[in-house]
Design an enzyme around this catalytic site. Structure first.
Site, short mmCIF file in Angstrom:
data_model
loop_
_atom_site.label_atom_id
_atom_site.label_comp_id
_atom_site.label_asym_id
_atom_site.label_seq_id
_atom_site.Cartn_x
_atom_site.Cartn_y
_atom_site.Cartn_z
N SER A 19 0.79 -1.24 0.00
CA SER A 19 0.00 0.00 0.00
C SER A 19 0.82 1.28 0.00
O SER A 19 0.23 2.37 -0.04
CB SER A 19 -0.96 0.01 1.19
OG SER A 19 -2.03 -0.87 0.97
N LYS A 22 -0.05 3.78 -2.65
CA LYS A 22 -1.12 4.77 -2.58
C LYS A 22 -0.63 6.21 -2.52
O LYS A 22 -1.41 7.13 -2.75
CB LYS A 22 -2.03 4.44 -1.40
CG LYS A 22 -2.87 3.18 -1.67
CD LYS A 22 -3.55 2.64 -0.43
CE LYS A 22 -4.38 1.39 -0.81
NZ LYS A 22 -4.48 0.43 0.26
N SER A 76 -6.02 3.26 4.38
CA SER A 76 -5.48 2.39 3.33
C SER A 76 -6.54 1.50 2.70
O SER A 76 -6.30 0.33 2.39
CB SER A 76 -4.33 1.53 3.89
OG SER A 76 -3.48 1.12 2.86
#
Length: 360
Positions: A19, A22, A76
Site C-alpha cells: 500500500s 497509494k 489504506s
C-alpha cells in the site's frame, strides 16, 4: 533536499510495494483535483468488490473523490483506491498508465504500477509484477512532499488525525483515523504510508525533519507476521544514522583556472574563450558525511565549429560526491567568432576597397 541516497541496503532491488503504492495514487488524484475540485465517482462493481482493508462502499453509491483520498491514505482502503482511479482515468488500467508515466517523469528507473492500491499483481503480457525499489519509492515521496503542485494538499491529508464524510445521498457516514504511528511517536515526522501484503511483507515510506535536516526513509520487505514493529525500529535506526553522521556544509563554487580557450574550426579566430556560468548560486549547501567531500569535474569540448555565438554551451562543470552529481554549471563561450568562408572574405575585401576609395 538533494535527493542523494545517504544509506542503502539492497536499495535498487525490485520488490512488491503493497500500500505504499497509494502515495502515487493520492498525488495524481490531487493534481487532477486542482482542475476538478468537486469531481465525484459512482462506485463500480470492481471497486465495491475489493478485498479488505476496505471502506465497504456499495455499487451505485456516489462520493466526492477528495473524501475518498482520506479513506485511501488514513485507513489504506483498497476499494477507495480503485474508485479514485476509475473516477480520474476511467479504468484501473488507464490510471496505471498515468502512474507509470509520472514515475518515469520524476526519475524512477525500476518501478512498475499495475494497481492503484498495491495489491500483489502481475502483468500477463510482460510478466512484470507490481513493484518498485526502495530508492524509487523514496523518490516518489520526495516528489509528493517537495515538488508536486499539490504538495500542500498531500501533506494536509497524510497528516490529518481523522476525517469524517458521507456519500452524496447522506444515507451513510464514514470515519477514518490515521494509522501512521510515526506521526505521534517521532518528533519531526512529516508524512508517510504503511503497507503489507503476503508477497511484499511490511513496508513503509516516510519523511522526518530534524532541525534543518530532512530525511526520507523507504523500507520494503521489512519483516513478515508477527514482526509488524520491525519497520518502526528500522526507521528510528535510519533517522539516528542520518542525524549522527551528516552535517550541512557550504562548498564555494569556483571559476575555471586561468583563461581557458577551445579551438574553433573554420573560424576567423583560431580559438574562443570559455567560462563556467554559476548564475546567482556562488555556493552549494549540502549534507555531507564526516569522511565525504565534494570534488569538481569539468568536461569541455576540444573544438567547436564556427560560427560561434557568445553563450554557446561547450561543456559542463559538475560538483560530485562520489559518483553522484549534486550540482552542475554549464561552460559557455564568452565571445562571437565568425566562420571563415567566401562570404566573410568578400565582406573584408569590399570593406577594404571602400576604405581605399573613400579614405577617412
Amino acid at each position: 533536499d538533494s535527493g542523494r541516497v545517504l544509506f542503502g541496503k539492497d536499495a535498487d532491488v525490485v520488490r512488491p510495494m503493497a500500500s505504499t503504492t497509494k502515495i502515487m495514487t493520492c498525488i495524481l488524484a490531487l493534481e487532477y483535483l486542482r482542475e476538478h475540485p468537486d469531481q465525484t465517482i459512482e462506485v463500480s462493481d470492481q471497486a465495491a468488490s475489493q478485498p479488505k482493508v476496505h471502506l465497504g462502499m456499495q455499487k451505485g453509491e456516489v462520493f466526492y473523490i477528495k473524501d475518498l483520498l482520506y479513506s485511501l491514505m488514513l485507513e489504506s482502503h483498497n476499494d477507495s483506491a480503485v474508485a479514485v482511479a476509475e473516477g480520474i482515468a476511467g479504468s484501473v488500467e488507464e490510471f496505471a498508465k498515468e502512474m507509470n508515466a509520472k514515475a518515469a517523469e520524476i526519475g524512477c528507473k525500476n518501478t512498475h504500477f499495475i494497481t492503484p492500491n498495491g495489491l500483489d499483481a502481475e502483468d500477463p503480457e510482460s510478466g512484470k509484477i507490481h513493484s518498485t525499489t526502495a530508492e524509487d519509492l523514496a523518490r516518489i515521496l520526495r516528489y509528493c512532499i517537495l515538488f508536486s503542485p499539490a504538495k500542500n494538499e498531500f501533506l494536509a491529508i497524510t497528516r490529518a488525525p481523522s476525517h469524517a464524510f458521507s456519500d452524496l445521498s447522506g444515507m451513510r457516514t464514514f470515519s477514518c483515523v490515521n494509522h501512521n504511528a510515526l506521526l505521534t511517536s517521532m518528533e519531526g515526522a512529516v508524512s508517510g504510508k504503511t503497507g503489507f501484503t503476503g508477497k511484499a511483507g511490511y513496508c513503509y515510506v516516510g519523511a522526518v525533519k530534524k532541525g534543518e535536516k530532512f530525511f526520507i526513509m523507504a523500507l520494503l520487505g521489512c519483516g513478515w507476521p508477527p514482526h509488524k514493529t520491525y519497520k518502526w525500529q528500522d526507521v528510528r535506526k535510519l533517522v539516528q544514522y542520518g542525524e549522527t553522521n551528516f552535517e550541512y556544509r557550504v562548498i564555494e563554487k569556483t571559476g575555471l583556472d586561468g583563461e581557458p580557450v577551445i579551438a574553433v574550426k573554420d573560424g576567423v579566430e583560431p580559438e574562443v574563450k570559455v567560462r563556467a556560468e554559476n548564475g546567482d548560486e556562488t555556493s552549494i549547501r549540502i549534507l555531507l558525511g564526516k569522511d565525504e567531500d565534494v570534488r569538481v569535474r569539468t568536461k569541455i569540448a576540444g573544438t567547436i565549429q564556427a560560427p560561434v555565438r557568445e553563450g554557446t554551451p561547450v561543456g559542463q562543470r559538475d560538483y560530485m560526491i562520489g559518483d553522484v552529481i549534486v550540482a552542475s554549471d554549464p561552460v559557455l563561450t564568452t565571445e562571437n567568432v565568425e566562420v571563415w568562408d567566401f562570404g566573410y572574405a568578400e565582406r573584408i575585401v569590399m570593406k577594404n576597397t571602400i576604405l581605399k576609395i573613400m579614405p577617412p
